[in-house]
Design a protein around this motif. Structure first.
Motif, short mmCIF file in Angstrom:
data_model
loop_
_atom_site.label_atom_id
_atom_site.label_comp_id
_atom_site.label_asym_id
_atom_site.label_seq_id
_atom_site.Cartn_x
_atom_site.Cartn_y
_atom_site.Cartn_z
N VAL A 1 14.22 115.50 68.92
CA VAL A 1 13.55 115.76 67.65
C VAL A 1 12.21 116.44 67.88
CG1 VAL A 1 12.55 114.67 65.61
CG2 VAL A 1 14.68 113.79 66.56
N SER A 2 11.47 115.92 68.85
CA SER A 2 10.17 116.53 69.13
C SER A 2 10.35 117.71 70.05
CB SER A 2 9.26 115.48 69.78
OG SER A 2 8.10 116.08 70.26
N ALA A 3 9.56 118.76 69.81
CA ALA A 3 9.71 119.96 70.63
C ALA A 3 8.89 119.90 71.90
CB ALA A 3 9.30 121.19 69.79
N LEU A 4 8.17 118.77 72.08
CA LEU A 4 7.29 118.67 73.24
C LEU A 4 8.11 118.75 74.53
CD1 LEU A 4 4.29 118.29 73.01
CD2 LEU A 4 4.60 115.86 73.34
N PRO A 5 7.74 119.63 75.44
CA PRO A 5 8.51 119.72 76.68
C PRO A 5 8.31 118.48 77.55
CG PRO A 5 6.83 121.44 76.58
CD PRO A 5 6.65 120.59 75.38
N ARG B 1 16.72 119.40 62.40
CA ARG B 1 15.29 119.38 62.73
C ARG B 1 14.43 120.08 61.70
NH1 ARG B 1 14.50 121.55 68.67
NH2 ARG B 1 12.40 120.86 68.24
N TYR B 2 14.99 121.11 61.07
CA TYR B 2 14.13 121.94 60.22
C TYR B 2 14.28 121.63 58.75
CZ TYR B 2 13.86 124.47 64.59
OH TYR B 2 13.68 124.80 65.90
N PRO C 1 4.75 135.62 58.13
CA PRO C 1 5.87 134.89 58.77
C PRO C 1 5.43 133.47 59.13
CG PRO C 1 4.90 136.47 60.29
CD PRO C 1 4.22 136.69 58.97
N VAL C 2 6.32 132.53 58.89
CA VAL C 2 6.02 131.14 59.20
C VAL C 2 6.88 130.70 60.38
CG1 VAL C 2 6.02 128.78 58.31
CG2 VAL C 2 5.52 130.67 56.78
N ALA C 3 6.22 130.13 61.38
CA ALA C 3 6.96 129.73 62.58
C ALA C 3 7.88 128.56 62.28
CB ALA C 3 5.96 129.33 63.67
N ALA C 4 9.00 128.52 63.02
CA ALA C 4 9.95 127.42 62.82
C ALA C 4 9.30 126.09 63.12
CB ALA C 4 11.17 127.62 63.72
N GLY C 5 8.32 126.10 64.04
CA GLY C 5 7.64 124.87 64.42
C GLY C 5 6.99 124.17 63.25
N TRP C 6 6.48 124.94 62.29
CA TRP C 6 5.88 124.32 61.11
C TRP C 6 6.92 123.54 60.31
CZ3 TRP C 6 1.04 123.37 60.51
CH2 TRP C 6 0.09 124.20 61.13
N SER D 1 8.97 118.44 58.67
CA SER D 1 10.16 117.59 58.59
C SER D 1 9.92 116.24 59.23
CB SER D 1 11.34 118.31 59.25
OG SER D 1 12.49 117.52 59.17
N ILE D 2 9.23 116.26 60.39
CA ILE D 2 8.91 115.00 61.06
C ILE D 2 8.05 114.13 60.17
CG2 ILE D 2 7.54 114.01 62.94
CD1 ILE D 2 8.60 116.05 64.79
N LEU D 3 7.04 114.74 59.52
CA LEU D 3 6.16 113.96 58.66
C LEU D 3 6.92 113.37 57.47
CD1 LEU D 3 2.96 116.19 58.59
CD2 LEU D 3 3.34 114.09 59.85
N VAL D 4 7.79 114.19 56.87
CA VAL D 4 8.56 113.71 55.72
C VAL D 4 9.47 112.55 56.14
CG1 VAL D 4 10.39 114.32 54.11
CG2 VAL D 4 8.48 115.87 54.45
N ARG D 5 10.13 112.72 57.28
CA ARG D 5 11.03 111.67 57.75
C ARG D 5 10.27 110.40 58.07
NH1 ARG D 5 15.42 114.44 61.56
NH2 ARG D 5 14.16 116.32 61.61
N PHE D 6 9.07 110.58 58.63
CA PHE D 6 8.24 109.43 58.95
C PHE D 6 7.90 108.66 57.68
CE2 PHE D 6 5.35 106.98 61.32
CZ PHE D 6 4.23 106.79 60.53
#
Lengths: 338, 270
Positions: free
Chosen positions: A167-171, B46-47, B106-111, B116-121
């Motif tokens: 889930v986390s992208a951290l390497p 993930r996204y 352009p918005v990076a996929a990382g955002w 998504s992580i915050l929402v799931r949290f």
């Protein structure tokens, strides 16, 4: 070190839930066999004690920071591994439910990282052999080592579970480099807190510290070492470097090949023939199939990684088996001599 | 720091003992629904963000019907949030592939994965808190035991809970005594800490022995029955089929939300 649900995939969470649940059931069974009724209120009260103790901070000597007790190790010292695991599990469950300290899905992972490791690895394999029946200084050394190593393993567990979940992208390496030093500090704090409390209690009421009644047997120590070897061999070897080791590097520099050509006389040739036949996992990889079918490049990578892991596990197991055989052999010789 | 935990647990305890349609449901139904919810949330890709948002209905509805103050729950989520932020904040840096456009940039996929992580949290944490606030520890332990958790563990949870307040008060009294005698220097040195907590430990162990003798003198023979009746709150006045309908209905909704983009459908109709 409480992992949140945000880090875990359902499969990893579910797997560790299964592991923790079976450990809880196993501990419950062991405690039933022990028939010690006094444990029931004692475990509850000590759980409440740990909760309370976590609210009390002390200042770490030499630095300006403050720390507090985690509690896994001291519970194992007071209660033995089985009861201690249940108490830690109850504390972590309450923390998860009431304080959102760690997620519900991740609770299984947290129980293994912060419960199983201190109770079943750090206490019996590190603290007990060192502190045993010894005095203050051995208690201090034992507590510090057990806490530091236990927390390093716990942190490693967190990194592995996170990586496995994806889930986390951290390497992996970055996460590792972040987690391990922080948990070194936390481990030292835990060791200090544990040592100073155990020290006080053993000077005032020594029977409390020795009353866990836990007897470690050769069998359980071997199982523990085997488990640790499997863990390390199986998991870490996934990330084994492909680069040449020191010797291969030196040879390559000198001769231009990674391996020496070796003597061509009869003895050497038959020896290498035997080795070729018997080697299950030549060069830590799966043997390429005799039909000569070339594996696709990516599956070759996958196979080689699992080959390394499996060879890590097999290697660990075989080595342990050899050690145990040698130990038994020595023991038999000794009892034969008497 | 000391008082904070103590007060928080007390407030949760109070909420858990209140009466509402949610509190009257069988604990097992609530536990299983929460587990299904968390699994559903974590099974998204993930996204995924917008498809997740509709799942907020679950904790919000329970808070509304269960008389659980939303501010209380959100505050706890906010306090626990920094951890999720730390976990996800590297994603925008590490995952640079463009995934969308926002006003021409352009918005990076990382955002996307970070949010998504915050929402799931937020979803999973509030679901867990709502479970305990809407059930209470006694009914929860009984429900857990009926679902198959070993009795010794359910008993341990209850004892821990019961004696937390007792031991915590004792600990806070000791802390106050130290503070009062330290002329303003609140930091505990290592050896003072060892003595303080060591004393607390010995007192706890002695207390446990007294409790044990009291239990034995009242007929304790090693088995504790976990029950939620006896004036601890509302008995289960809800007939069984309502619990099944509760569990089934929510699970159906989670499945629907998982495999059909409700938010997207709403958006496309605007």
């Amino acid at each position: 070190m409480h992992m949140a649900d945000a880090l875990i995939s359902p499969s990893v969470g579910g797997a560790f839930w299964a592991a923790s649940a079976s450990t809880i059931a196993y501990c419950g069974k062991k405690l039933k066999e022990a028939h010690d009724d006094r444990l029931v209120p004692l475990m509850g009260v000590l759980g409440a004690f740990i909760f309370t103790a976590q609210m009390v901070n002390f200042s770490v000597p030499g630095t300006g920071s403050s720390g507090h007790l985690g509690g896994g190790l001291i519970l194992a010292i007071l209660l033995g591994p089985y009861a201690a695991f249940l108490v830690i599990a109850s504390v972590l469950t309450v923390q998860c439910l009431f304080f959102a300290d760690g997620g519900l899905l991740a609770l299984g992972c947290n129980l293994i990282n912060m419960g199983f490791i201190p109770a079943f690895i750090a206490y019996p394999l590190i603290y007990r052999p060192i502190a045993g029946g010894g005095g203050q200084s051995r208690q201090w050394i034992g507590a510090l080592l057990a806490a530091v190593i236990g927390l390093q393993m716990g942190a490693l567990g967190v990194v592995f579970e996170t990586k496995a979940s994806g889930v986390s992208a951290l390497p992996f390496q970055t996460f590792l480099l972040l987690m391990q030093p922080i948990h070194l500090a936390i481990g030292i704090i835990e060791g200090l807190a544990t040592a100073v409390i155990v020290g006080f209690v053993s000077s005032v009421r020594p029977e409390v510290v020795g009353q866990s009644g836990y007897r470690s047997s050769v069998k359980s120590v071997c199982l523990g070492i085997l488990a640790a070897a499997i863990l390390v061999g199986g998991i870490l070897s996934c990330f084994a470097s492909k680069r040449p080791d020191g010797l291969e590097w030196a040879i390559a520099k000198i001769t231009g090949h990674t391996e020496l050509q070796g003597n061509q006389d009869q003895a050497h040739r038959s020896a290498s023939r035997v080795q070729e036949r018997t080697a299950l996992l030549p060069d830590y990889q799966f043997r390429p199939s005799n039909g000569g079918l070339q594996a696709k490049p990516d599956s070759a990578v996958d196979l080689s990684r699992s080959g390394t892991s499996i060879s890590g596990i097999l290697g660990g197991t075989i080595t342990l088996a050899i050690c145990v055989l040698i130990a038994f052999g020595l023991k038999l010789r000794r009892s034969g001599c008497e | 720091m000391g008082h904070g935990h103590y007060i928080e647990v007390g407030k949760m305890d109070e909420l858990g003992r209140s009466n509402s349609p949610i509190h009257r449901l069988d604990a097992r139904a609530k536990i299983l629904t929460t587990v299904a919810f968390i699994v559903a949330v974590m099974s998204f890709g993930r996204y995924e963000i917008s498809q997740l948002v509709v799942l907020f209905i679950y904790p919000l509805a329970l808070m509304a019907v269960g008389n659980i103050p939303m501010g209380f729950i959100f505050k706890k989520v906010a306090i626990a949030a920094p951890f999720a932020i730390c976990v996800g904040m590297f994603n925008p840096i590490l995952d640079r592939e463009t995934m969308g456009m926002l006003g021409g940039h352009p918005v990076a996929a990382g955002w996307f994965s970070f949010i998504s992580i915050l929402v799931r949290f937020a979803l999973t944490v509030s679901a867990g808190l709502v479970l305990i606030a809407g059930t209470g520890i006694y009914r929860l332990c009984e429900g857990l035991q009926r679902l198959g958790i070993p009795r010794v563990f359910a008993v341990q949870l209850l004892f821990l809970y019961r004696y937390f307040f007792v031991i915590a008060e004792e600990g806070l009294r000791m802390l106050r005594a130290v503070e009062v005698r330290s002329a303003g220097n609140h930091r505990l040195g290592l050896s003072t800490y060892g003595n303080l907590v060591g004393h607390l430990l010995l007192r706890s162990i002695d207390r446990a022995q007294r409790i044990y003798r009291a239990m034995v003198s009242r007929g304790f023979e090693g088995e504790i029955r976990v029950g939620s009746a006896g004036g601890m709150g509302v008995e289960h006045v809800v007939p069984g089929w309502i619990n099944v309908a509760y569990l089934g209905g929510w699970c159906l909704f989670f499945l629907l939300a998982r495999y059909w983009n409700i938010a997207g459908a709403v958006g496309s109709h605007l």
